[in-house]
Design an enzyme around this catalytic site. Structure first.
Site, PDB file in Angstrom:
ATOM      1  N   TYR A 127       0.812  -1.222   0.000  1.00 28.97           N
ATOM      2  CA  TYR A 127       0.000   0.000   0.000  1.00 28.97           C
ATOM      3  C   TYR A 127       0.845   1.271   0.000  1.00 28.97           C
ATOM      4  O   TYR A 127       0.314   2.354   0.184  1.00 28.97           O
ATOM      5  CB  TYR A 127      -0.944  -0.003   1.207  1.00 28.97           C
ATOM      6  CG  TYR A 127      -2.135  -0.904   1.003  1.00 28.97           C
ATOM      7  CD1 TYR A 127      -1.970  -2.277   0.949  1.00 28.97           C
ATOM      8  CD2 TYR A 127      -3.410  -0.388   0.849  1.00 28.97           C
ATOM      9  CE1 TYR A 127      -3.038  -3.117   0.741  1.00 28.97           C
ATOM     10  CE2 TYR A 127      -4.490  -1.226   0.652  1.00 28.97           C
ATOM     11  CZ  TYR A 127      -4.300  -2.581   0.598  1.00 28.97           C
ATOM     12  OH  TYR A 127      -5.372  -3.412   0.393  1.00 28.97           O
ATOM     13  N   LYS A 175       3.951 -15.245   3.873  1.00 29.80           N
ATOM     14  CA  LYS A 175       4.274 -16.049   2.689  1.00 29.80           C
ATOM     15  C   LYS A 175       5.802 -16.047   2.545  1.00 29.80           C
ATOM     16  O   LYS A 175       6.363 -15.756   1.491  1.00 29.80           O
ATOM     17  CB  LYS A 175       3.584 -15.441   1.455  1.00 29.80           C
ATOM     18  CG  LYS A 175       3.643 -16.277   0.197  1.00 29.80           C
ATOM     19  CD  LYS A 175       2.690 -17.458   0.187  1.00 29.80           C
ATOM     20  CE  LYS A 175       2.870 -18.298  -1.061  1.00 29.80           C
ATOM     21  NZ  LYS A 175       2.069 -19.532  -1.046  1.00 29.80           N
ATOM     22  N   ASP A 208      -1.865 -18.997   2.347  1.00 21.00           N
ATOM     23  CA  ASP A 208      -2.815 -19.849   1.609  1.00 21.00           C
ATOM     24  C   ASP A 208      -3.398 -20.917   2.535  1.00 21.00           C
ATOM     25  O   ASP A 208      -4.616 -21.170   2.532  1.00 21.00           O
ATOM     26  CB  ASP A 208      -2.188 -20.460   0.346  1.00 21.00           C
ATOM     27  CG  ASP A 208      -0.739 -20.877   0.532  1.00 21.00           C
ATOM     28  OD1 ASP A 208      -0.080 -20.349   1.434  1.00 21.00           O
ATOM     29  OD2 ASP A 208      -0.274 -21.738  -0.228  1.00 21.00           O
ATOM     30  N   ASP A 232      -5.887  -7.182   4.543  1.00 19.60           N
ATOM     31  CA  ASP A 232      -7.063  -6.650   3.857  1.00 19.60           C
ATOM     32  C   ASP A 232      -7.944  -7.803   3.377  1.00 19.60           C
ATOM     33  O   ASP A 232      -9.153  -7.843   3.601  1.00 19.60           O
ATOM     34  CB  ASP A 232      -6.568  -5.801   2.674  1.00 19.60           C
ATOM     35  CG  ASP A 232      -7.717  -5.137   1.938  1.00 19.60           C
ATOM     36  OD1 ASP A 232      -8.731  -4.811   2.579  1.00 19.60           O
ATOM     37  OD2 ASP A 232      -7.586  -4.933   0.714  1.00 19.60           O
ATOM     38  N   ASP A 236     -11.718  -9.475   5.102  1.00 20.69           N
ATOM     39  CA  ASP A 236     -12.999  -9.628   4.388  1.00 20.69           C
ATOM     40  C   ASP A 236     -13.469 -11.085   4.452  1.00 20.69           C
ATOM     41  O   ASP A 236     -14.654 -11.363   4.597  1.00 20.69           O
ATOM     42  CB  ASP A 236     -12.870  -9.198   2.926  1.00 20.69           C
ATOM     43  CG  ASP A 236     -13.182  -7.716   2.742  1.00 20.69           C
ATOM     44  OD1 ASP A 236     -12.950  -6.942   3.699  1.00 20.69           O
ATOM     45  OD2 ASP A 236     -13.639  -7.320   1.659  1.00 20.69           O
TER      46      ASP A 236
END
Ligand code: ATP
Length: 343
Positions: A127, A175, A208, A232, A236
């Site tokens: 970001y 990750k 994942d 982010d 959700d």
């Protein structure tokens, strides 16, 4: 001595923002806590008038008041101004984005025992907005910044939150198998911080695998801490586990300032129709009450939301499928019903 009146910066926002903010103020005021709203505007209409979607006066107001309640502000896709939401977080160094996902009876959700706290790093990662075309129309590049300082304070925030709120475990999500250097640093710092909190269990999970685990057994996790983009996306996902964006609250926390805003965006498709679900913003208001030290009022708001959902007499359009026998009502009517359920 008179009752304390909290001076709060109130940013109605775009799209459904003004509607859900109005509904929330109604419920917050019905608790008996006194507010002095310092209303400030940001977003597309302001950009047309003042040449910037985020005037300095908005930031100055938050700096002066310490706390803001904010509706969503539309971010143009592709071109146009940069995100006001990201701009506020950056300008005020609101480094931790906290998004609780708690299953309330009556809300649609396959997993009734979900009680997760997603802590998302809010200032860096992908970001930072460093993107360019390498060869126009052929190749483009974005930069992901991970620093020791930002990683350390967000992981520390997650552990402190766990301690303060009687939680038992923090999971660092990463990750680092692929992003060996950037997520490698995040993970290294997370381990160092974890060592200083022997009373809180520490786990690590690859992003994942985390997504699959959250769908299969979300009740097995407690506090998650993630870099910006992963946070982010995962927040959700977690909102979806407990009823969707219409019921997901959020907070942006810095060293001294805090901006409370729901997880959802401005939803222009349903704006101005009095059909948006105000619950996410009302629960966001409860987070703000708790931050102000009004713990009892916060618990009363959460209990009222829960009672309305459990009774299942009325619902908003987004939750209709989970409550087929309920009467569908609008944004303000839902807020009134919640206010009437305050103990
Ligand atoms: P933005 O560009 O500001 O991110 P968006 O519409 O792309 O807005 P969201 O508003 O986060 O993204 O949500 C996507 C969809 O979810 C909306 O189009 C809307 O249909 C639904 N939605 C979001 N918030 C609510 C809400 N409070 N009540 C009902 N439906 C909602």
């Amino acid at each position: 001595m008179g009752k304390t009146s909290y001076r709060i910066t109130l940013i109605p926002g775009d799209g459904i923002g003004p509607e859900v903010i109005e509904a929330t103020c109604r419920v917050l005021e019905a608790t008996g806590v006194s507010f002095d709203w310092d209303v400030r505007h940001a977003g597309a209409a302001v950009a047309e008038r003042e040449g910037t979607p985020l005037p300095d006066a908005v930031l100055d107001s938050i700096r002066a008041n310490g706390v803001a309640l904010k509706g969503p502000v539309t971010t143009p896709i592709g071109s146009g101004f940069r995100s006001v939401n990201v701009g506020i977080r950056k300008a005020l160094d609101l480094y931790a984005n906290v998004r609780p996902a708690l299953a309330l009876p009556g809300f649609p959700g396959a997993h009734p025992n979900v009680d997760l706290i997603v802590v998302r790093e809010n200032t860096e990662g992908l970001y930072v907005g460093i993107e360019h075309e390498v060869i126009p129309d052929v190749a483009a590049e974005a930069t992901r910044i991970i620093t020791r300082r930002a990683s350390e304070r967000v992981v520390r925030y997650a552990f402190d939150y766990a301690r303060r709120n009687g939680r038992h475990e923090v999971t660092a999500v990463h990750k680092a198998n692929i992003l060996k250097i950037t997520d490698g640093l995040f993970l290294k710092v997370a381990r160092e911080v974890a060592a200083a909190y022997p009373d809180i269990a520490y786990r690590e999970m690859i992003i994942d695998a985390m997504c699959m685990q959250l769908v299969v057994q979300p009740e097995a996790y407690d506090v998650l801490v993630l870099t910006n983009l992963f946070g982010d996306i995962v927040s959700d996902l977690c909102a979806g586990l407990v009823g969707g964006l219409g019921v997901a609250p959020g907070a942006n926390i810095g060293e001294t300032l805090a901006v409370f805003e729901p997880v959802h965006g401005s939803a222009p498709d349903i704006a101005g129709k009095d059909i948006a679900n105000p619950t996410a913003t009302i629960l966001t208001g409860a987070l703000m009450l708790r931050h102000l030290g009004e713990r009892e009022a916060a618990a009363r708001v959460e209990a009222a939301v829960s009672a309305v959902a459990r009774e299942g007499r009325i619902t908003t359009a987004d939750l209709r499928s989970s409550q087929p026998d309920a009467r569908v009502v609008g944004t303000q009517a839902m807020a009134d019903e919640i206010a009437q359920h305050l103990s």
